[in-house]
Design a protein around this motif. Structure first.
Motif, PDB file in Angstrom:
ATOM      1  N   HIS A  83     -68.885   9.942 -23.979  1.00 28.19           N
ATOM      2  CA  HIS A  83     -68.469  10.653 -25.188  1.00 28.19           C
ATOM      3  C   HIS A  83     -67.072  11.250 -25.040  1.00 28.19           C
ATOM      4  O   HIS A  83     -66.382  11.018 -24.031  1.00 28.19           O
ATOM      5  N   GLU A  95     -69.586  23.018 -31.738  1.00 21.77           N
ATOM      6  CA  GLU A  95     -70.622  22.570 -30.827  1.00 21.77           C
ATOM      7  C   GLU A  95     -69.970  21.873 -29.640  1.00 21.77           C
ATOM      8  O   GLU A  95     -69.084  21.040 -29.809  1.00 21.77           O
ATOM      9  N   HIS A 141     -66.773  20.077 -30.784  1.00 16.86           N
ATOM     10  CA  HIS A 141     -66.792  19.307 -32.025  1.00 16.86           C
ATOM     11  C   HIS A 141     -67.079  20.258 -33.178  1.00 16.86           C
ATOM     12  O   HIS A 141     -68.000  21.084 -33.111  1.00 16.86           O
ATOM     13  N   THR A 175     -68.618  20.924 -36.625  1.00 18.60           N
ATOM     14  CA  THR A 175     -69.654  20.334 -37.469  1.00 18.60           C
ATOM     15  C   THR A 175     -69.295  20.501 -38.947  1.00 18.60           C
ATOM     16  O   THR A 175     -68.312  21.164 -39.295  1.00 18.60           O
ATOM     17  N   MET A 191     -78.301  13.858 -32.491  1.00 17.91           N
ATOM     18  CA  MET A 191     -77.683  13.250 -33.669  1.00 17.91           C
ATOM     19  C   MET A 191     -78.240  11.847 -33.919  1.00 17.91           C
ATOM     20  O   MET A 191     -78.468  11.447 -35.067  1.00 17.91           O
ATOM     21  N   LYS A 235     -81.630  11.903 -35.481  1.00 17.93           N
ATOM     22  CA  LYS A 235     -81.583  12.267 -36.892  1.00 17.93           C
ATOM     23  C   LYS A 235     -80.943  11.167 -37.743  1.00 17.93           C
ATOM     24  O   LYS A 235     -80.945  11.256 -38.971  1.00 17.93           O
ATOM     25  N   TYR A 253     -76.620  16.717 -27.025  1.00 19.64           N
ATOM     26  CA  TYR A 253     -76.281  16.958 -28.424  1.00 19.64           C
ATOM     27  C   TYR A 253     -76.218  15.638 -29.188  1.00 19.64           C
ATOM     28  O   TYR A 253     -76.737  15.522 -30.310  1.00 19.64           O
ATOM     29  N   ILE A 254     -75.629  14.618 -28.575  1.00 16.73           N
ATOM     30  CA  ILE A 254     -75.495  13.318 -29.235  1.00 16.73           C
ATOM     31  C   ILE A 254     -76.860  12.650 -29.379  1.00 16.73           C
ATOM     32  O   ILE A 254     -77.136  12.004 -30.399  1.00 16.73           O
ATOM     33  N   SER A 294     -71.396  11.000 -37.414  1.00 16.18           N
ATOM     34  CA  SER A 294     -71.080  11.981 -36.377  1.00 16.18           C
ATOM     35  C   SER A 294     -71.143  11.354 -34.987  1.00 16.18           C
ATOM     36  O   SER A 294     -70.302  11.630 -34.124  1.00 16.18           O
ATOM     37  N   VAL A 295     -72.148  10.503 -34.761  1.00 14.78           N
ATOM     38  CA  VAL A 295     -72.287   9.848 -33.452  1.00 14.78           C
ATOM     39  C   VAL A 295     -71.059   9.000 -33.152  1.00 14.78           C
ATOM     40  O   VAL A 295     -70.529   9.022 -32.033  1.00 14.78           O
ATOM     41  N   PHE A 298     -77.697  10.406 -37.739  1.00 15.20           N
ATOM     42  CA  PHE A 298     -76.369  10.851 -38.187  1.00 15.20           C
ATOM     43  C   PHE A 298     -75.294   9.997 -37.508  1.00 15.20           C
ATOM     44  O   PHE A 298     -74.560  10.452 -36.626  1.00 15.20           O
TER      45      PHE A 298
END
Length: 261
Positions: free
Chosen positions: A38, A175, A167, A169, A185, A188, A181-182, A193-194, A190
Motif C-alpha cells: 500500500h 486514517e 489517508h 476519508t 475496505m 465493504k 484498514y484496507i 478507496s482500495v 469500497f
C-alpha cells in the motif's frame, strides 16, 4: 530480474561461512509483511531504493510467506490482500533487487532481535536498514527502533526510519494507511478507496485460489469482497463475471487473476 532467497538459504550461508557472491556488493534491507504493498509500504520502499542507489547497494526485502496476522490471529483473520507471488511481482516493479522469504514458525519467532540483525549483517552483507518509525523485531517484538539504532551504530550500519502515511476519508477524518484498514475496505466493497490506498486496482490471484481449493483448504488465502456478482477484468483486459456467495467464489475462471475496477 528479482532474485529470491529462502530462510534456509540464509542459514546455509551462515553454517558454511560462505556468503553468496550476490551479496558481495552490499545490501540495504527492509523487513515486514508488506501485504498489499500500500501507500505506506511504497513510501518506505521508495526511501530504501533511493538510499541504496546513493550508497551503491542492492535493495532487498525480508518478508514472510504469509502475513503475520494470518498466523498469530488465524481464528478471526479474513485473508491476505496479496498472494506471495503478487507481492514478489510488486517488489520487482518497485525496484527491489532481491527478496528473502521465511515461513514464520516457533523457531524463527524465538530469535532475539539483535541476533536476527546480526544474521542479516553476516549472511547478506547488510549495510543499510530501512523501516517504519514504529517497527519492532525479534522475540516478542522486544527490539524497537531505539535498540536497532544502537545496534546499527555499533556495527557501522546506516539506517532510515519513515513516518506513517495517512489517508483522508470521505468525511474528512485521517486514517493511518495499513493492511488491516484496507482489508476492511475490501470487505465493504469500497474499491475506489482500495485502488487509491494500493495505488492499483485490487486483484485476486485465481491461480493461488485454485491451488487452495485443490489442497482442500476451507478458506481462501485472499480476502474477498461481499457476496454478489462482480464484473472484473482478466490479465488480458477481458471481462470476467465473478460471483461470490457465502464467502466462496462460485465460478473460478481459467485466467490467472481478476481485478476490480
Amino acid at each position: 530480474m528479482i532474485k529470491t532467497f529462502y530462510w534456509n538459504d540464509i542459514q546455509s550461508f551462515l553454517n558454511t561461512g560462505k556468503m553468496d557472491p550476490f551479496f558481495e556488493r552490499g545490501t540495504g534491507i527492509s523487513i515486514g509483511c508488506f501485504d498489499g504493498l500500500h501507500l505506506g509500504h511504497r513510501v518506505l520502499l521508495g526511501e530504501l531504493t533511493k538510499q541504496c542507489k546513493k550508497e551503491n547497494l542492492l535493495a532487498g526485502v525480508f518478508t514472510f510467506k504469509r502475513p503475520l496476522p494470518a498466523i498469530k490471529h488465524s481464528e478471526d483473520y479474513q485473508g491476505d490482500i496479496t498472494s506471495l507471488n503478487q507481492r514478489i511481482k510488486l517488489f520487482e516493479e518497485l525496484g527491489i533487487d532481491f527478496v528473502i522469504i521465511v515461513d514464520f514458525d516457533e523457531t524463527f519467532s524465538s530469535i532475539l532481535g539483535t541476533d536476527f540483525l546480526n544474521i542479516l549483517l553476516n549472511a547478506c552483507n547488510m549495510e543499510l536498514i530501512a523501516e517504519g518509525i514504529d517497527f519492532r523485531c525479534g522475540f516478542k517484538g522486544a527490539t524497537d527502533t531505539q535498540a536497532i539504532k544502537y545496534w546499527a551504530d555499533k556495527n557501522d550500519v546506516k539506517y532510515v526510519f519513515v513516518d506513517p502515511v495517512y489517508h483522508t476519508t470521505a468525511d474528512g477524518t485521517e486514517e493511518r494507511v495499513s493492511s488491516s484498514y484496507i482489508r476492511g475496505m475490501i470487505q465493504k466493497g469500497f474499491f475506489t478507496s482500495v485502488t487509491e490506498l494500493l495505488s492499483r486496482p485490487y486483484e485476486l490471484d485465481l491461480e493461488q485460489i485454485r491451488s487452495d481449493m485443490i489442497n482442500g483448504k476451507e478458506s481462501n488465502s485472499q480476502i474477498l469482497p461481499p457476496d454478489g456478482v462482480y464484473h472484473t477484468l482478466s490479465e488480458n483486459d477481458e471481462p470476467v463475471r465473478l460471483e461470490i456467495k457465502d464467502g466462496k467464489i462460485l465460478n473460478i475462471s481459467l485466467c490467472s487473476f481478476v481485478r476490480f475496477e
